[in-house]
Write a protein that holds these residues in place. Structure first.
Motif, PDB file in Angstrom:
ATOM      1  N   VAL A   1       2.144  10.897   2.817  1.00 12.34           N
ATOM      2  CA  VAL A   1       0.870  10.750   1.740  1.00 12.34           C
ATOM      3  C   VAL A   1       1.358  11.433   0.339  1.00 12.34           C
ATOM      4  CG1 VAL A   1      -1.216  11.782   1.290  1.00 12.34           C
ATOM      5  CG2 VAL A   1      -0.791  10.787   3.352  1.00 12.34           C
ATOM      6  N   LYS A   2       1.618  10.772  -0.658  1.00  8.88           N
ATOM      7  CA  LYS A   2       2.279  11.106  -1.828  1.00  8.88           C
ATOM      8  C   LYS A   2       1.627  12.555  -2.461  1.00  8.88           C
ATOM      9  CE  LYS A   2       4.056   6.674  -3.388  1.00  8.88           C
ATOM     10  NZ  LYS A   2       3.997   5.656  -4.357  1.00  8.88           N
ATOM     11  N   ASN A   3       0.579  12.492  -2.527  1.00 14.95           N
ATOM     12  CA  ASN A   3      -0.245  13.782  -2.782  1.00 14.95           C
ATOM     13  C   ASN A   3      -0.602  14.840  -1.787  1.00 14.95           C
ATOM     14  OD1 ASN A   3      -2.209  12.016  -2.173  1.00 14.95           O
ATOM     15  ND2 ASN A   3      -3.808  12.656  -3.626  1.00 14.95           N
ATOM     16  N   ASN A   4      -0.072  14.991  -0.888  1.00 15.56           N
ATOM     17  CA  ASN A   4      -0.085  15.715   0.454  1.00 15.56           C
ATOM     18  C   ASN A   4      -0.483  17.346  -0.123  1.00 15.56           C
ATOM     19  OD1 ASN A   4       2.372  16.405   0.083  1.00 15.56           O
ATOM     20  ND2 ASN A   4       3.206  15.697   2.031  1.00 15.56           N
ATOM     21  N   THR A   5       0.325  17.522  -1.161  1.00 14.77           N
ATOM     22  CA  THR A   5       0.222  19.097  -1.473  1.00 14.77           C
ATOM     23  C   THR A   5      -1.272  19.146  -2.144  1.00 14.77           C
ATOM     24  OG1 THR A   5       1.042  18.655  -3.708  1.00 14.77           O
ATOM     25  CG2 THR A   5       2.618  19.385  -1.968  1.00 14.77           C
TER      26      THR A   5
ATOM     27  N   TYR B   1       0.906  -1.249   0.098  1.00 17.08           N
ATOM     28  CA  TYR B   1      -0.065  -0.081  -0.097  1.00 17.08           C
ATOM     29  C   TYR B   1       0.753   1.235   0.136  1.00 17.08           C
ATOM     30  CZ  TYR B   1       1.557   0.004   4.884  1.00 17.08           C
ATOM     31  OH  TYR B   1       2.125   0.132   6.033  1.00 17.08           O
ATOM     32  N   ASP B   2       0.232   2.439  -0.214  1.00 16.91           N
ATOM     33  CA  ASP B   2       1.038   3.570  -0.080  1.00 16.91           C
ATOM     34  C   ASP B   2      -0.028   4.648   0.594  1.00 16.91           C
ATOM     35  OD1 ASP B   2      -0.657   4.229  -2.264  1.00 16.91           O
ATOM     36  OD2 ASP B   2       1.232   4.725  -3.510  1.00 16.91           O
ATOM     37  N   GLY B   3       0.738   5.732   0.956  1.00 19.48           N
ATOM     38  CA  GLY B   3      -0.269   6.948   1.448  1.00 19.48           C
ATOM     39  C   GLY B   3      -0.704   7.739   0.273  1.00 19.48           C
ATOM     40  N   PHE B   4      -2.072   7.817  -0.013  1.00 20.61           N
ATOM     41  CA  PHE B   4      -2.578   8.528  -1.066  1.00 20.61           C
ATOM     42  C   PHE B   4      -3.976   8.750  -0.894  1.00 20.61           C
ATOM     43  CE2 PHE B   4      -4.042   9.266  -5.230  1.00 20.61           C
ATOM     44  CZ  PHE B   4      -3.369   9.946  -5.910  1.00 20.61           C
ATOM     45  N   ILE B   5      -4.292  10.152  -1.158  1.00 21.75           N
ATOM     46  CA  ILE B   5      -5.785  10.267  -1.012  1.00 21.75           C
ATOM     47  C   ILE B   5      -6.338  10.578  -2.326  1.00 21.75           C
ATOM     48  CG2 ILE B   5      -7.489  12.114  -0.154  1.00 21.75           C
ATOM     49  CD1 ILE B   5      -5.336  12.906   1.996  1.00 21.75           C
ATOM     50  N   SER B   6      -7.480   9.811  -2.656  1.00 18.51           N
ATOM     51  CA  SER B   6      -8.065   9.601  -3.883  1.00 18.51           C
ATOM     52  C   SER B   6      -8.722  11.232  -4.286  1.00 18.51           C
ATOM     53  CB  SER B   6      -9.156   8.725  -4.037  1.00 18.51           C
ATOM     54  OG  SER B   6     -10.366   9.278  -3.050  1.00 18.51           O
ATOM     55  N   GLN B   7      -8.643  11.280  -5.467  1.00 15.38           N
ATOM     56  CA  GLN B   7      -9.252  12.506  -6.058  1.00 15.38           C
ATOM     57  C   GLN B   7     -10.869  12.568  -5.918  1.00 15.38           C
ATOM     58  OE1 GLN B   7      -7.510  15.009  -7.554  1.00 15.38           O
ATOM     59  NE2 GLN B   7      -9.553  16.291  -7.253  1.00 15.38           N
ATOM     60  N   GLN B   8     -11.451  11.612  -5.817  1.00 13.23           N
ATOM     61  CA  GLN B   8     -12.706  11.373  -5.507  1.00 13.23           C
ATOM     62  C   GLN B   8     -12.945  11.979  -4.203  1.00 13.23           C
ATOM     63  OE1 GLN B   8     -14.603   7.500  -5.833  1.00 13.23           O
ATOM     64  NE2 GLN B   8     -15.192   7.671  -3.799  1.00 13.23           N
ATOM     65  N   GLN B   9     -12.203  11.645  -3.117  1.00  8.97           N
ATOM     66  CA  GLN B   9     -12.242  12.419  -1.753  1.00  8.97           C
ATOM     67  C   GLN B   9     -11.883  13.814  -1.685  1.00  8.97           C
ATOM     68  OE1 GLN B   9     -10.808   9.859   1.637  1.00  8.97           O
ATOM     69  NE2 GLN B   9      -9.894   8.666   0.126  1.00  8.97           N
ATOM     70  N   LEU B  10     -10.701  14.077  -2.522  1.00  2.53           N
ATOM     71  CA  LEU B  10     -10.468  15.490  -2.437  1.00  2.53           C
ATOM     72  C   LEU B  10     -11.670  16.511  -3.109  1.00  2.53           C
ATOM     73  CD1 LEU B  10      -6.670  15.254  -3.748  1.00  2.53           C
ATOM     74  CD2 LEU B  10      -7.446  15.820  -1.204  1.00  2.53           C
ATOM     75  N   ASP B  11     -12.261  15.967  -4.025  1.00  2.00           N
ATOM     76  CA  ASP B  11     -13.456  16.566  -4.615  1.00  2.00           C
ATOM     77  C   ASP B  11     -14.725  16.651  -3.830  1.00  2.00           C
ATOM     78  OD1 ASP B  11     -11.844  17.019  -6.865  1.00  2.00           O
ATOM     79  OD2 ASP B  11     -12.997  15.168  -8.106  1.00  2.00           O
ATOM     80  N   TRP B  12     -14.954  15.678  -2.950  1.00  2.00           N
ATOM     81  CA  TRP B  12     -15.834  15.716  -1.874  1.00  2.00           C
ATOM     82  C   TRP B  12     -15.531  16.662  -0.897  1.00  2.00           C
ATOM     83  CZ3 TRP B  12     -14.699  14.449   3.136  1.00  2.00           C
ATOM     84  CH2 TRP B  12     -15.846  14.511   4.015  1.00  2.00           C
ATOM     85  N   LEU B  13     -14.191  16.592  -0.510  1.00  3.90           N
ATOM     86  CA  LEU B  13     -13.716  17.656   0.745  1.00  3.90           C
ATOM     87  C   LEU B  13     -14.064  19.098   0.409  1.00  3.90           C
ATOM     88  CD1 LEU B  13     -12.522  17.793   3.379  1.00  3.90           C
ATOM     89  CD2 LEU B  13     -10.112  17.719   2.345  1.00  3.90           C
ATOM     90  N   ALA B  14     -13.579  19.217  -0.815  1.00  3.50           N
ATOM     91  CA  ALA B  14     -13.752  20.514  -1.320  1.00  3.50           C
ATOM     92  C   ALA B  14     -15.431  20.964  -1.395  1.00  3.50           C
ATOM     93  CB  ALA B  14     -13.210  20.887  -2.873  1.00  3.50           C
ATOM     94  N   LYS B  15     -16.073  20.186  -1.614  1.00  6.21           N
ATOM     95  CA  LYS B  15     -17.569  20.639  -1.561  1.00  6.21           C
ATOM     96  C   LYS B  15     -18.030  20.879  -0.080  1.00  6.21           C
ATOM     97  CE  LYS B  15     -18.421  18.024  -6.024  1.00  6.21           C
ATOM     98  NZ  LYS B  15     -19.166  16.843  -6.554  1.00  6.21           N
ATOM     99  N   ASP B  16     -17.627  19.668   0.745  1.00  8.97           N
ATOM    100  CA  ASP B  16     -18.003  19.548   2.135  1.00  8.97           C
ATOM    101  C   ASP B  16     -17.578  21.003   3.037  1.00  8.97           C
ATOM    102  OD1 ASP B  16     -18.770  17.879   4.446  1.00  8.97           O
ATOM    103  OD2 ASP B  16     -16.804  18.802   5.077  1.00  8.97           O
ATOM    104  N   LEU B  17     -16.270  21.451   2.676  1.00  9.21           N
ATOM    105  CA  LEU B  17     -15.703  22.590   3.299  1.00  9.21           C
ATOM    106  C   LEU B  17     -16.507  23.838   2.801  1.00  9.21           C
ATOM    107  CD1 LEU B  17     -11.907  21.673   3.502  1.00  9.21           C
ATOM    108  CD2 LEU B  17     -13.682  21.601   5.171  1.00  9.21           C
ATOM    109  N   LYS B  18     -17.158  23.950   1.644  1.00  8.08           N
ATOM    110  CA  LYS B  18     -17.820  25.056   1.259  1.00  8.08           C
ATOM    111  C   LYS B  18     -19.017  25.754   2.251  1.00  8.08           C
ATOM    112  CE  LYS B  18     -17.183  24.536  -3.864  1.00  8.08           C
ATOM    113  NZ  LYS B  18     -17.946  24.487  -5.138  1.00  8.08           N
ATOM    114  N   PHE B  19     -19.139  24.641   3.084  1.00 12.37           N
ATOM    115  CA  PHE B  19     -20.199  24.928   4.031  1.00 12.37           C
ATOM    116  C   PHE B  19     -19.609  25.394   5.511  1.00 12.37           C
ATOM    117  CE2 PHE B  19     -22.597  22.056   1.357  1.00 12.37           C
ATOM    118  CZ  PHE B  19     -23.437  22.878   0.845  1.00 12.37           C
ATOM    119  N   ILE B  20     -18.429  25.511   5.336  1.00 16.79           N
ATOM    120  CA  ILE B  20     -17.666  25.732   6.461  1.00 16.79           C
ATOM    121  C   ILE B  20     -16.785  27.143   6.739  1.00 16.79           C
ATOM    122  CG2 ILE B  20     -15.630  24.684   8.488  1.00 16.79           C
ATOM    123  CD1 ILE B  20     -18.338  23.093   7.966  1.00 16.79           C
TER     124      ILE B  20
END
Length: 470
Positions: A283-287, A246-265
């Motif tokens: 996490v390889k794509n931490n940036t 395995y490796d440390g990586f956050i899927s684009q699917q999650q990043l897209d969801w997070l951006a939408k979630d944080l719009k209400f914060i």
């Protein structure tokens, strides 16, 4: 054609039509509008502005608590981001904020209003309980669980919840049931993150690796609120399709969801991200994650995985990489860096956050271990201040005389060398080894000195002392 009439006409059930994989939802092969509606209520009254998501789309309820969401073909759950002022819905204290998608076109959520203001509340971070067998479970149940219960009881009536940031078990998924008993025994709502040892192997790739975890705990990423804090749970473990790789990586699917979630914060809200693998260096794509968080001014990341303690500040992000509940895999009293096995305790007051590390079986005032050894014509003092960050101050005193601050050095905790160094140690599980750490402090003094004291002051002004008498 609506979903229900299609199923009735074809005579097929979603439970037999579809394999329970991350890549398919109950509606994957249905040519429908894929909309689910419902209502979020408390005592029958609708709750406005509650965030609802399928992991892809993120919407809010209207003034009557109603919602209608277009469900992505890959979605498996509908969940709500529990709003501030309401109790967490649980099942035997396991967070139950979600409903699994099925043939229903209507999913409702009922919430219970809290009896007290939740701007002040606490939470506990368990990292890596990682039980492999029943002996590990027994150790967890007789040490970690009662210790956590004691800490919870000391908080009085302040609302408190727990979050386990992955590696709930050690590949043995039957032991999820034992962890669930531990949660029930601790008696507070607990949320769960996926760890690399919680994944399914030999079932395909990353898209199928969380099947068993989801059966027990629901979605692998979601959010919730308490007071002025917004909590996010994410899955940053990417299974590479070969057993235990395995490796440390956050899927684009999650990043897209997070951006939408944080719009209400609000940008100045306290945002607490919870995941397993440390973001700052693993996490390889931490940036990409940092980019989504850009503009938020009060961000804390809670991670585990390493079995050692490290606090890292990256721009506006403070990451707390926690020592393990199991220490060095249940082999000894400390982690590989000398941090006692234990867990993090956090106190929220509005958007302010305070914290300390609770060593299992020890006083919370025990935050420093010191060692004195003989060198040629002098002695050396080593202090391990495991929850240190750059705003701590570590001072020492020789025979009562203040000597100033100690020198920060990277090195190995002497106790871990004794317990874990070498191919035959520790007994039973010989793979733990001492891990170099940045939270060591060193000073040298004359052999005539009789008493040595170290005083470590944390960023909140609380002092912790350790003393050695020669």
């Amino acid at each position: 054609m609506n979903r229900r009439s299609f199923i009735q006409k074809t005579g097929l059930l979603t439970t037999t039509l579809f394999v329970s994989l991350k890549s398919y939802s109950a509606f994957s092969f249905l040519d429908l509008d894929n909309k689910v509606s419902g209502r979020v209520t408390s005592k029958g009254k609708g709750i406005a502005n509650v965030v609802v998501s399928d992991g892809f789309n993120v919407i809010q309820t209207d003034k009557n608590g109603k919602y209608s969401i277009e469900v992505n073909p890959l979605a498996k759950f509908i969940w709500i981001s529990t709003p501030s002022g309401f109790e967490f819905t649980t099942d035997s204290h396991l967070a139950k904020y979600y409903e699994q998608l099925n043939a229903k076109t209507e999913l409702n959520f009922e919430l219970k209003a809290m009896k007290q203001n939740d701007n002040r509340h606490n939470f506990i971070i368990w990292a890596d309980p990682q039980v492999k067998n029943k002996k590990d479970v027994e150790k967890m149940m007789t040490t970690s669980v009662p210790d956590t219960k004691k800490v919870i009881q000391s908080m009085g009536n302040v609302p408190v919840h727990g979050i386990t940031v992955g590696d709930i078990v050690w590949d043995n998924h039957e032991l999820f049931a034992d962890y669930n008993i531990a949660v029930k025994e601790m008696g507070i709502p607990f949320f769960q993150c996926l760890g690399n040892h919680d994944m399914d192997y030999r079932m395909g790739g990353d898209e199928t690796s969380d099947k068993t975890f989801q059966e027990h705990y629901g979605p692998t990423y979601y959010s919730f609120n308490r007071g002025k804090a917004h909590y996010v749970v994410m899955d940053d473990v990417r299974y590479l399709g070969e057993e235990r790789k395995y490796d440390g990586f956050i899927s684009q699917q999650q990043l897209d969801w997070l951006a939408k979630d944080l719009k209400f914060i609000a940008k100045d809200a306290l945002v607490i991200i919870n995941l397993h693998i440390p973001v700052h260096n693993s996490v390889k794509n931490n940036t990409d994650l940092y980019a989504v968080l850009n503009g938020f001014t009060n961000i804390h990341i809670m991670s585990g995985h390493t079995h050692y303690t490290r606090n890292v500040i990256t721009g506006n992000v403070f990451e707390h990489n926690h020592g393990a509940v199991c220490g060095a895999w249940w082999t000894g009293p400390v982690c590989e860096d000398g941090t006692p096995r234990g867990y993090g305790v956090y106190e929220v007051d509005g958007t302010n956050l305070k914290w300390y590390y609770q060593p299992t079986g020890l006083s919370r005032k025990e935050q420093v271990h010191i060692y004195v050894d003989e060198l040629t014509n002098q002695k050396r003092l080593i202090a391990n201040v495991w929850n240190w960050d750059p705003q701590w101050k570590v001072e020492y005193f020789l025979d009562g005389k203040a000597m100033g601050v100690m020198e920060n050095q990277k090195g190995y905790d002497p106790q871990t060398v004794t317990l874990y160094k070498g191919p035959t140690l520790p007994a039973g599980r010989t793979f733990p080894e001492p891990h170099s750490t940045e939270h060591l402090f060193v000073a040298h003094f004359a052999p005539t000195v009789k008493t040595v004291k170290v005083v470590a002051t944390d960023r909140f002004g609380e002092k912790f002392e350790a003393e050695f008498k020669g």
